[in-house]
Motif scaffolding. Structure first.
Motif, PDB file in Angstrom:
ATOM      1  N   LYS A  58      -3.740  -2.942  -9.740  1.00 57.49           N
ATOM      2  CA  LYS A  58      -3.977  -2.160  -8.813  1.00 57.49           C
ATOM      3  C   LYS A  58      -6.056  -2.209  -7.996  1.00 57.49           C
ATOM      4  O   LYS A  58      -5.953  -2.334  -7.009  1.00 57.49           O
ATOM      5  N   ASP A  81       1.878  -6.565 -10.617  1.00 55.10           N
ATOM      6  CA  ASP A  81       2.002  -5.125 -10.237  1.00 55.10           C
ATOM      7  C   ASP A  81       3.123  -5.380  -9.517  1.00 55.10           C
ATOM      8  O   ASP A  81       2.410  -5.139  -8.482  1.00 55.10           O
ATOM      9  N   GLU A  84       2.692  -1.699  -7.406  1.00 60.73           N
ATOM     10  CA  GLU A  84       1.686  -1.670  -6.584  1.00 60.73           C
ATOM     11  C   GLU A  84       2.029  -3.198  -5.492  1.00 60.73           C
ATOM     12  O   GLU A  84       1.133  -1.729  -4.422  1.00 60.73           O
TER      13      GLU A  84
END
Length: 328
Positions: A58, A81, A84
């Motif tokens: 993030k 991720d 995300e």
């Protein structure tokens, strides 16, 4: 104006050169991505990232407003991720298939090396200590007709099973999230629980991806289930094993030996006890590292990258949901 892309850590030279001819490319290696000013400046305008082991989380994505695609030069993607990336409609890709046979070869290389004590005996000869015929203290163990237990029967697991069956006439046990009928038919592989596999295998082989479920999968309890004669092989990720428990199992004789291509910390600490053990074969995470395979991985990663940059579906997407969202 050329699109900006970031190349991180590793990309084979012919592929890097090709990308440099078409895009505004900045190459980064061994940097702190949070403090490197040049990296952060380029990230703000970058539409694509390609490379190995960059932590795409993030924090990084908050500084990459124009990013369209992240192309991993590896089959593993625990550095990404995915949730995300998907939330932000950013494509993520990896390079499966092309490294399957190469990694399976490496697994059997370290398995053979550990079973026949090849590095230890090589060192004995080169240090000029071979002065008489060697006796039982230096004997290895056979591989043929023994039982191999494969933890993770994906593409690489099946390539290992193929070598075990047709190269060494081994009995094959396996454990995975789902049963693999193809593997059972082709290689006479037997599905079993993890506990059964560990207690019955001469060579337990760990080849799972690193996920929340597999982190620390093999620890003290699992080593205690193994045979005292077991040779444990890890070619997955270092953090799938609790390393201090592996060290203890080797020191106390709970297992006989190990062959490792991965470690909890990479590069491995020079103070790691595993480096002092003659019954442990150690490699520096080179399961896919042949020139032919690394080039193919770089080429596939570049195809993924360019497809994403040009509004086309990449060949090997990790999060295909993003493509569905982008093409609604």
């Amino acid at each position: 104006m050329k699109k900006k892309i970031i190349v991180y850590e590793r990309l084979e030279k012919p592929v890097l050169k090709s990308l440099q001819e078409k895009y505004d490319v900045k190459f980064f290696k061994n940097i702190d991505t949070q403090t490197n000013e040049e990296f952060m400046n380029h990230l703000k305008e970058a539409e694509g990232i390609i490379g190995l082991a960059l932590e795409v989380n993030k924090t990084l994505l908050d500084n990459a407003p124009n990013l369209k695609i992240v192309s991993n030069v590896s089959v593993g993607y625990n550095n990404l991720d995915i949730e995300e990336l998907t939330k932000r409609h950013i494509m993520a890709t990896n390079t499966p298939d092309v490294l399957t046979d190469t990694v399976a070869d490496t697994v059997f290389g370290i398995l053979l090396a550990a079973a026949r004590r090849i590095p230890e005996l090589d060192n004995l000869v080169k240090s000029k200590q071979w002065v008489e015929a060697l006796g039982p203290d230096y004997y290895g163990v056979d591989i043929h007709h023994k039982t191999i237990g494969i933890i993770g029967m994906g593409r690489i697991g099946q390539a290992i099973a193929q070598r075990a069956k047709f190269g060494f006439d081994m009995n094959i046990l396996y454990h995975s999230r789902t049963r693999k009928q193809d593997a059972e038919t082709k290689f006479d592989a037997t599905y079993c629980s993890l506990d059964d596999l560990l207690s019955k295998s001469d060579f337990p082989v760990l080849i799972t991806p690193l996920t929340p479920e597999t982190r620390g999968l093999i620890s003290k309890r699992e080593f205690q289930l193994m045979k005292p004669s077991a040779i444990f092989i890890n070619a997955s990720r270092g953090k799938t094993v609790v390393e201090k428990d592996l060290i203890a199992a080797l020191q106390t004789g709970e297992i006989a030996a190990a062959g490792l291509d991965v470690f909890e910390q990479e590069p491995v600490s020079p103070n790691n006890s595993l480096l002092e053990m003659k019954n442990v074969v150690t490699l520096p995470h080179v399961g896919s590292s042949t020139y032919e395979t690394e080039l193919k991985m770089s080429e596939l990663a570049a195809r993924n990258l360019e497809a994403g940059l040009n509004g086309e579906k990449p060949p090997t997407m990790i999060n295909p949901k993003v493509w569905e969202l982008l093409t609604k």
